[in-house]
Design a protein around this motif. Structure first.
Motif, PDB file in Angstrom:
ATOM      1  N   LYS A   1       6.877 -14.479  47.985  1.00  0.00           N
ATOM      2  CA  LYS A   1       6.014 -15.656  47.871  1.00  0.00           C
ATOM      3  C   LYS A   1       5.795 -16.313  49.222  1.00  0.00           C
ATOM      4  N   LEU A   2       6.846 -16.328  50.031  1.00  0.00           N
ATOM      5  CA  LEU A   2       6.744 -16.932  51.359  1.00  0.00           C
ATOM      6  C   LEU A   2       5.775 -16.140  52.240  1.00  0.00           C
ATOM      7  N   THR A   3       5.844 -14.812  52.148  1.00  0.00           N
ATOM      8  CA  THR A   3       4.921 -13.968  52.911  1.00  0.00           C
ATOM      9  C   THR A   3       3.488 -14.217  52.479  1.00  0.00           C
ATOM     10  N   ALA A   4       3.270 -14.321  51.168  1.00  0.00           N
ATOM     11  CA  ALA A   4       1.927 -14.581  50.651  1.00  0.00           C
ATOM     12  C   ALA A   4       1.414 -15.935  51.134  1.00  0.00           C
ATOM     13  N   LEU A   5       2.293 -16.934  51.146  1.00  0.00           N
ATOM     14  CA  LEU A   5       1.886 -18.257  51.618  1.00  0.00           C
ATOM     15  C   LEU A   5       1.515 -18.219  53.094  1.00  0.00           C
ATOM     16  N   ARG A   6       2.325 -17.545  53.899  1.00  0.00           N
ATOM     17  CA  ARG A   6       2.027 -17.472  55.330  1.00  0.00           C
ATOM     18  C   ARG A   6       0.681 -16.799  55.575  1.00  0.00           C
ATOM     19  N   ARG A   7       0.366 -15.788  54.789  1.00  0.00           N
ATOM     20  CA  ARG A   7      -0.884 -15.061  55.001  1.00  0.00           C
ATOM     21  C   ARG A   7      -2.106 -15.871  54.602  1.00  0.00           C
ATOM     22  N   SER A   8      -1.971 -16.695  53.584  1.00  0.00           N
ATOM     23  CA  SER A   8      -3.151 -17.381  53.049  1.00  0.00           C
ATOM     24  C   SER A   8      -3.278 -18.833  53.500  1.00  0.00           C
ATOM     25  N   ARG A   9      -2.156 -19.477  53.850  1.00  0.00           N
ATOM     26  CA  ARG A   9      -2.207 -20.917  54.093  1.00  0.00           C
ATOM     27  C   ARG A   9      -1.706 -21.357  55.454  1.00  0.00           C
ATOM     28  N   LEU A  10      -1.276 -20.403  56.278  1.00  0.00           N
ATOM     29  CA  LEU A  10      -0.824 -20.729  57.626  1.00  0.00           C
ATOM     30  C   LEU A  10      -1.571 -19.876  58.636  1.00  0.00           C
ATOM     31  N   GLY A  11      -1.799 -20.439  59.807  1.00  0.00           N
ATOM     32  CA  GLY A  11      -2.371 -19.686  60.907  1.00  0.00           C
ATOM     33  C   GLY A  11      -1.394 -19.666  62.066  1.00  0.00           C
ATOM     34  N   PHE A  12      -1.416 -18.587  62.849  1.00  0.00           N
ATOM     35  CA  PHE A  12      -0.492 -18.455  63.971  1.00  0.00           C
ATOM     36  C   PHE A  12      -1.243 -18.029  65.232  1.00  0.00           C
ATOM     37  N   VAL A  13      -0.895 -18.672  66.340  1.00  0.00           N
ATOM     38  CA  VAL A  13      -1.426 -18.301  67.651  1.00  0.00           C
ATOM     39  C   VAL A  13      -0.230 -18.128  68.576  1.00  0.00           C
ATOM     40  N   PHE A  14      -0.106 -16.936  69.177  1.00  0.00           N
ATOM     41  CA  PHE A  14       1.054 -16.633  70.011  1.00  0.00           C
ATOM     42  C   PHE A  14       0.631 -16.432  71.463  1.00  0.00           C
ATOM     43  N   GLN A  15       1.591 -16.538  72.348  1.00  0.00           N
ATOM     44  CA  GLN A  15       1.333 -16.335  73.774  1.00  0.00           C
ATOM     45  C   GLN A  15       0.768 -14.949  74.045  1.00  0.00           C
ATOM     46  N   SER A  16       1.249 -13.949  73.305  1.00  0.00           N
ATOM     47  CA  SER A  16       0.874 -12.552  73.564  1.00  0.00           C
ATOM     48  C   SER A  16      -0.319 -12.082  72.728  1.00  0.00           C
ATOM     49  N   PHE A  17      -1.020 -13.006  72.088  1.00  0.00           N
ATOM     50  CA  PHE A  17      -2.244 -12.763  71.322  1.00  0.00           C
ATOM     51  C   PHE A  17      -1.983 -12.030  69.997  1.00  0.00           C
ATOM     52  N   ASN A  18      -1.187 -10.929  70.032  1.00  0.00           N
ATOM     53  CA  ASN A  18      -0.835 -10.164  68.832  1.00  0.00           C
ATOM     54  C   ASN A  18      -2.054  -9.639  68.074  1.00  0.00           C
ATOM     55  N   LEU A  19      -3.039  -9.162  68.812  1.00  0.00           N
ATOM     56  CA  LEU A  19      -4.189  -8.508  68.191  1.00  0.00           C
ATOM     57  C   LEU A  19      -3.899  -7.019  68.043  1.00  0.00           C
ATOM     58  N   LEU A  20      -4.495  -6.390  67.033  1.00  0.00           N
ATOM     59  CA  LEU A  20      -4.314  -4.958  66.835  1.00  0.00           C
ATOM     60  C   LEU A  20      -5.370  -4.218  67.652  1.00  0.00           C
ATOM     61  N   PRO A  21      -4.955  -3.407  68.617  1.00  0.00           N
ATOM     62  CA  PRO A  21      -5.918  -2.782  69.543  1.00  0.00           C
ATOM     63  C   PRO A  21      -6.861  -1.792  68.873  1.00  0.00           C
ATOM     64  N   SER A  22      -6.449  -1.210  67.755  1.00  0.00           N
ATOM     65  CA  SER A  22      -7.283  -0.201  67.093  1.00  0.00           C
ATOM     66  C   SER A  22      -8.387  -0.816  66.234  1.00  0.00           C
ATOM     67  N   LEU A  23      -8.315  -2.125  65.984  1.00  0.00           N
ATOM     68  CA  LEU A  23      -9.319  -2.801  65.175  1.00  0.00           C
ATOM     69  C   LEU A  23     -10.341  -3.495  66.056  1.00  0.00           C
TER      70      LEU A  23
END
Length: 271
Positions: A84-106
């Motif tokens: 449930k916590l994972t589902a909440l983080r995905r739908s109701r929280l946003g995250f911005v990190f120093q290292s961007f954490n983008l997927l290079p293949s997308l």
């Protein structure tokens, strides 16, 4: 607290986090009481080892407090199971990190849509295009992250963080890998997300210039909030941080929380 919990984006009550046992116990957080209103921009600062990272992890549901409760958007997350916590983080929280954490293949657009896909919802490409337009990258949706500058990649990360209209965006040193000019552009985007889109941003930073974009700066020292400043200049913030760094380790003992300025108009302080 008037108006019920619905007016608060973030609520922490009596949050403590300890690591280890016995003589080796580390008190990372010593009883945090905090409320942050919706549509606010809060910066969290403090000397090294003050508990900034632990605070962010507990507030965002990435770590569980040893004691106390955390509510996000009025929902208590402290006792949630991991699914449930994972589902909440995905739908109701946003995250911005120093290292961007983008997927290079997308592609850029696919990266922005990723939280929606992970939440099991149908990807809304129009929403992704709208968010990319908000961050000035509406012509870059088909590119890969590797084709963008660092500042542009962080803009993509901000668009991704906002795409689900989250209750809170947690930003961890979002300008740490950027030059001064690009950092200012990214911080202005976060500021506009609050002012124009009604977003709620909680940012951990070591940079007084970054903190000066926030509505309020909270200072952590030895795992407790030691002070707060309403929107202030980088110079004033730096001076206060220097004072706290000089006195780190000589603050209140475990179980005693230093006072934070409280006022109905701030939404920040003990409940």
């Amino acid at each position: 607290m008037s108006g019920g919990s619905g007016e608060w984006a973030v609520e922490l009550r009596g949050v403590r986090r300890r690591y280890g046992r016995g003589a080796g116990t580390v008190h990372a957080l010593r009883g945090i009481d905090l409320t942050l209103p919706r549509g606010s921009f809060t910066a969290v600062m403090g000397p090294s080892g003050s508990g900034k990272s632990t605070f962010l992890q507990c507030a965002a549901g990435l770590d569980r407090p040893t004691e106390g409760t955390v509510r996000l958007g009025g929902t208590e997350i402290t006792g949630m199971n991991e699914n449930k916590l994972t589902a909440l983080r995905r739908s109701r929280l946003g995250f911005v990190f120093q290292s961007f954490n983008l997927l290079p293949s997308l592609t850029v657009e696919q990266n922005v849509l990723l939280p929606i896909r992970l939440a099991g919802a149908r990807p809304d490409r129009q929403r992704a295009r709208e968010m990319l337009a908000q961050v000035g990258l509406d012509q870059h949706g088909k590119r890969r992250p590797g084709q963008l500058s660092g500042g542009q990649q962080q803009r993509v990360a901000i668009a991704r963080a906002l795409v689900t209209r989250p209750d809170v965006v947690f930003a961890d040193e979002p300008t740490g890998a950027l030059d001064t000019v690009t950092a200012g552009e990214v911080l202005s985007l976060l500021r506009r997300a609050v002012d124009q889109l009604g977003a709620t941003v909680v940012m951990v930073t070591h940079d007084p210039v970054a903190a000066s974009y926030a509505d309020r700066v909270l200072f952590l020292a030895d795992g407790a909030f030691a002070d707060s400043l309403p929107r202030a200049s980088a110079e004033r913030i730096a001076a206060r941080l220097t004072e706290l760094t000089a006195t780190a380790g000589r603050t209140a003992p475990a179980g005693v929380r230093a006072p934070v300025a409280v006022g109905a108009e701030t939404g920040v302080g003990p409940l």
